[in-house]
Design an enzyme around this catalytic site. Sequence first.
Site, PDB file in Angstrom:
ATOM      1  N   ASN A 262       0.841  -1.207   0.000  1.00 55.31           N
ATOM      2  CA  ASN A 262       0.000   0.000   0.000  1.00 55.31           C
ATOM      3  C   ASN A 262       0.876   1.256   0.000  1.00 55.31           C
ATOM      4  OD1 ASN A 262      -2.359   1.483   0.057  1.00 55.31           O
ATOM      5  ND2 ASN A 262      -2.602   1.356   2.282  1.00 55.31           N
TER       6      ASN A 262
ATOM      7  N   ASP B  73       7.349  -9.885   3.075  1.00 52.40           N
ATOM      8  CA  ASP B  73       5.949 -10.057   3.439  1.00 52.40           C
ATOM      9  C   ASP B  73       5.928 -10.860   4.741  1.00 52.40           C
ATOM     10  OD1 ASP B  73       3.288 -10.936   3.737  1.00 52.40           O
ATOM     11  OD2 ASP B  73       2.961 -10.703   1.572  1.00 52.40           O
TER      12      ASP B  73
ATOM     13  N   SER C 154      -6.152   1.100  17.943  1.00 53.86           N
ATOM     14  CA  SER C 154      -7.090   2.100  17.442  1.00 53.86           C
ATOM     15  C   SER C 154      -8.157   2.409  18.483  1.00 53.86           C
ATOM     16  CB  SER C 154      -7.756   1.560  16.178  1.00 53.86           C
ATOM     17  OG  SER C 154      -8.854   2.369  15.811  1.00 53.86           O
TER      18      SER C 154
ATOM     19  N   TYR D  46     -11.801  -5.332  10.833  1.00 55.07           N
ATOM     20  CA  TYR D  46     -10.599  -4.540  11.090  1.00 55.07           C
ATOM     21  C   TYR D  46     -10.485  -4.216  12.580  1.00 55.07           C
ATOM     22  CZ  TYR D  46      -8.014  -0.251  11.842  1.00 55.07           C
ATOM     23  OH  TYR D  46      -7.174   0.687  12.363  1.00 55.07           O
TER      24      TYR D  46
ATOM     25  N   LYS E 138      -7.689  -5.410  15.852  1.00 56.19           N
ATOM     26  CA  LYS E 138      -6.984  -4.587  16.836  1.00 56.19           C
ATOM     27  C   LYS E 138      -7.265  -5.085  18.256  1.00 56.19           C
ATOM     28  CE  LYS E 138      -5.005  -2.069  13.794  1.00 56.19           C
ATOM     29  NZ  LYS E 138      -3.570  -2.330  13.518  1.00 56.19           N
TER      30      LYS E 138
ATOM     31  N   TYR F 136      -4.812   4.874  18.466  1.00 57.92           N
ATOM     32  CA  TYR F 136      -4.863   6.116  17.690  1.00 57.92           C
ATOM     33  C   TYR F 136      -6.288   6.591  17.516  1.00 57.92           C
ATOM     34  CZ  TYR F 136      -0.589   3.920  15.712  1.00 57.92           C
ATOM     35  OH  TYR F 136       0.593   3.273  15.509  1.00 57.92           O
TER      36      TYR F 136
ATOM     37  N   ARG G  33     -14.983  13.623  15.705  1.00 54.66           N
ATOM     38  CA  ARG G  33     -13.782  12.807  15.844  1.00 54.66           C
ATOM     39  C   ARG G  33     -12.648  13.670  16.384  1.00 54.66           C
ATOM     40  NH1 ARG G  33     -17.281   9.866  14.786  1.00 54.66           N
ATOM     41  NH2 ARG G  33     -17.410   8.180  13.258  1.00 54.66           N
TER      42      ARG G  33
ATOM     43  N   ARG H  49     -23.272   6.987   7.223  1.00 52.24           N
ATOM     44  CA  ARG H  49     -22.515   5.842   6.722  1.00 52.24           C
ATOM     45  C   ARG H  49     -22.661   4.700   7.727  1.00 52.24           C
ATOM     46  NH1 ARG H  49     -16.098   6.524   5.769  1.00 52.24           N
ATOM     47  NH2 ARG H  49     -16.143   6.732   8.056  1.00 52.24           N
TER      48      ARG H  49
HETATM   49  C1  UD1 Z   1     -12.177   4.993  10.434  1.00 52.46           C
HETATM   50  C2  UD1 Z   1     -12.332   3.693  11.168  1.00 52.46           C
HETATM   51  C3  UD1 Z   1     -11.207   3.540  12.152  1.00 52.46           C
HETATM   52  C4  UD1 Z   1      -9.888   3.652  11.453  1.00 52.46           C
HETATM   53  C5  UD1 Z   1      -9.813   4.999  10.757  1.00 52.46           C
HETATM   54  C6  UD1 Z   1      -8.524   5.185  10.012  1.00 52.46           C
HETATM   55  C7  UD1 Z   1     -14.745   3.240  11.288  1.00 52.46           C
HETATM   56  C8  UD1 Z   1     -15.923   3.079  12.180  1.00 52.46           C
HETATM   57  N1  UD1 Z   1     -13.595   3.616  11.854  1.00 52.46           N
HETATM   58  O1  UD1 Z   1     -12.383   6.026  11.376  1.00 52.46           O
HETATM   59  O2  UD1 Z   1     -11.310   2.294  12.786  1.00 52.46           O
HETATM   60  O3  UD1 Z   1      -8.851   3.518  12.402  1.00 52.46           O
HETATM   61  O4  UD1 Z   1     -10.908   5.099   9.847  1.00 52.46           O
HETATM   62  O5  UD1 Z   1      -8.477   4.438   8.844  1.00 52.46           O
HETATM   63  O6  UD1 Z   1     -14.826   3.050  10.094  1.00 52.46           O
HETATM   64  N2  UD1 Z   1     -16.894  11.307   6.633  1.00 52.46           N
HETATM   65  C9  UD1 Z   1     -17.719  12.025   5.796  1.00 52.46           C
HETATM   66  N3  UD1 Z   1     -17.494  11.947   4.446  1.00 52.46           N
HETATM   67  C10 UD1 Z   1     -16.485  11.197   3.904  1.00 52.46           C
HETATM   68  C11 UD1 Z   1     -15.652  10.463   4.779  1.00 52.46           C
HETATM   69  C12 UD1 Z   1     -15.887  10.542   6.138  1.00 52.46           C
HETATM   70  O7  UD1 Z   1     -18.625  12.734   6.238  1.00 52.46           O
HETATM   71  O8  UD1 Z   1     -16.361  11.156   2.683  1.00 52.46           O
HETATM   72  C13 UD1 Z   1     -17.110  11.413   8.083  1.00 52.46           C
HETATM   73  C14 UD1 Z   1     -17.369  10.076   8.751  1.00 52.46           C
HETATM   74  O9  UD1 Z   1     -18.735   9.781   8.741  1.00 52.46           O
HETATM   75  C15 UD1 Z   1     -16.833  10.337  10.156  1.00 52.46           C
HETATM   76  C16 UD1 Z   1     -15.663  11.307   9.926  1.00 52.46           C
HETATM   77  O10 UD1 Z   1     -15.914  11.895   8.646  1.00 52.46           O
HETATM   78  O11 UD1 Z   1     -17.776  10.961  10.934  1.00 52.46           O
HETATM   79  C17 UD1 Z   1     -14.309  10.629   9.906  1.00 52.46           C
HETATM   80  O12 UD1 Z   1     -14.360   9.535   9.019  1.00 52.46           O
HETATM   81  P1  UD1 Z   1     -13.046   8.692   8.641  1.00 52.46           P
HETATM   82  O13 UD1 Z   1     -11.958   9.609   8.230  1.00 52.46           O
HETATM   83  O14 UD1 Z   1     -13.457   7.642   7.671  1.00 52.46           O
HETATM   84  O15 UD1 Z   1     -12.579   8.052  10.022  1.00 52.46           O
HETATM   85  P2  UD1 Z   1     -13.396   7.175  11.063  1.00 52.46           P
HETATM   86  O16 UD1 Z   1     -14.617   6.608  10.474  1.00 52.46           O
HETATM   87  O17 UD1 Z   1     -13.523   7.978  12.309  1.00 52.46           O
END
Ligand code: UD1
Length: 335
Positions: free
Chosen positions: A36, A59, A125, A150, A154, A177, A231, A295
Site C-alpha cells: 500500500n 511479506d 485504534s 478490522y 486490533k 490512535y 472525531r 454511513r
Molecule cells: C475509520 C475507522 C477507524 C480507522 C480509521 C482510520 C470506522 C468506524 N472507523 O475512522 O477504525 O482507524 O478510519 O483508517 O470506520 N466522513 C464524511 N465523508 C467522507 C468520509 C468521512 O462525512 O467522505 C465522516 C465520517 O462519517 C466520520 C468522519 O468523517 O464521521 C471521519 O471519518 P473517517 O476519516 O473515515 O474516520 P473514522 O470513520 O472515524
Amino acid sequence: MKRILVTGGLGFIGSHTVVELQNEGFEVVIIDNLSNTTLNVLDSITEITGKKPDFYNIDLRVKTDVQSFFETNTIDGIIHFAAFKAVGESMHKPLDYYENNLGTLVYLLQEMRDRKLDNFIFSSSCTVYGQADELPVTENAPVKKAASVYGNTKQIGEEIIQDACNAHNLNSIALRYFNPIGAHESIKIGELPLGVPQNLIPFVTQTAAGLRDQLSVFGDDYDTKDGTAIRDYIHVVDLAKAHIAALKRLLEKRNKENFEFFNVGTGVGSSVLEVIKAFEKATQKKLNYKIVGRREGDITAAYADTAIANRELNWKTEKKLEEALASAWKWQQKQ
Ligand code: UD1
C-alpha cells in the site's frame, strides 16, 4: 545506538515515525511489502533526514522470511505498523484481514520469544472503544464488541500481545490512535490513499483539488452540536512522536505493567462541518459538499481523554487542526 525495526515503515504513519526515530538518533530498519505504498517513500525519508534506513521488502506472512530476517538482524525494539486498515474491505475479506493483521503479529512475537528480544509497540485504534458511553474516552472505558473485522483485529491483537507478555516476559505498549491526518512539514511524505479515499481528510483534499466533484457529509442528524459526527483529528507528526515516547518508556524500563495501552489523540473533538470550515479557513479554498445519509458503522462521537498518555508518556500534541489540514492540502497539491 539502538536499532529499531519498523514494520510497515513506508506507510503513512510508519514513514513519519521513521523520520522521528532517526531524528532522535535511533538506527532504523524497515520491513515493508509495498502492498500500500512505494519505494519512493524510502528516498523521501532519506531526503528529510539525510540517513537512509535499512530496508527489507519482506511479506511478514511468509514465516521463513521473517525467521531469516531475525537470524541476520540485531534489534532492540519493534514498532509494528504493517497491517490492512480498510474498514469496509475488512468485512468482505475477513480471513485475509485475520491472516495479515494477526498471523504476522504472532510470527513477530514468536521471534521475540525465541530470541529473547523485547520492547514491542503496537498500532491499535480508538475503534476498540466503539461508541464510548462517556466522552472524552479514557483508557478505563470498556472495550466493546468490534463493529468491523478490522476493529476486531486490533482488539484480538491487543489480547495476543497481553498473553505473550505474561507468558514470555515481554514488554509492550499499544497506542490507540484516534484519527491521524496531515503530512510532514517538508511535504515529502504524507498519506497516499489508493483509489477513492474512504477517510474524510483525503476526500476533502481531493475534492478541493478537483479530483472529486463533491464531498459527501455522512449524516447531519447525530446528537452533536451541529448534527455531524465528531472525531479527534491528530497531526501524524504528533502521533509519530508518541511512538518515540512509548519506545523510550520501554527501553528505559519505566513501564508500570508488561502490557500498557494509551490513547493517542488531541483531546479535542471536531465535527465534520467544523473540519470543513477549518479547511476552508486554512487553505482559502471553498469546498463543494453535500449532506447525505449516515454511513453504516459510523459512531456519533469519539475524542480522547489524553491525561494518562500525557502523564505516563511525557508526551502531548503540539499541532492544531488548521496546521494539520494545511499540511494535508500542501501534500495534495504536490501529488
Ligand atoms: C475509520 C475507522 C477507524 C480507522 C480509521 C482510520 C470506522 C468506524 N472507523 O475512522 O477504525 O482507524 O478510519 O483508517 O470506520 N466522513 C464524511 N465523508 C467522507 C468520509 C468521512 O462525512 O467522505 C465522516 C465520517 O462519517 C466520520 C468522519 O468523517 O464521521 C471521519 O471519518 P473517517 O476519516 O473515515 O474516520 P473514522 O470513520 O472515524
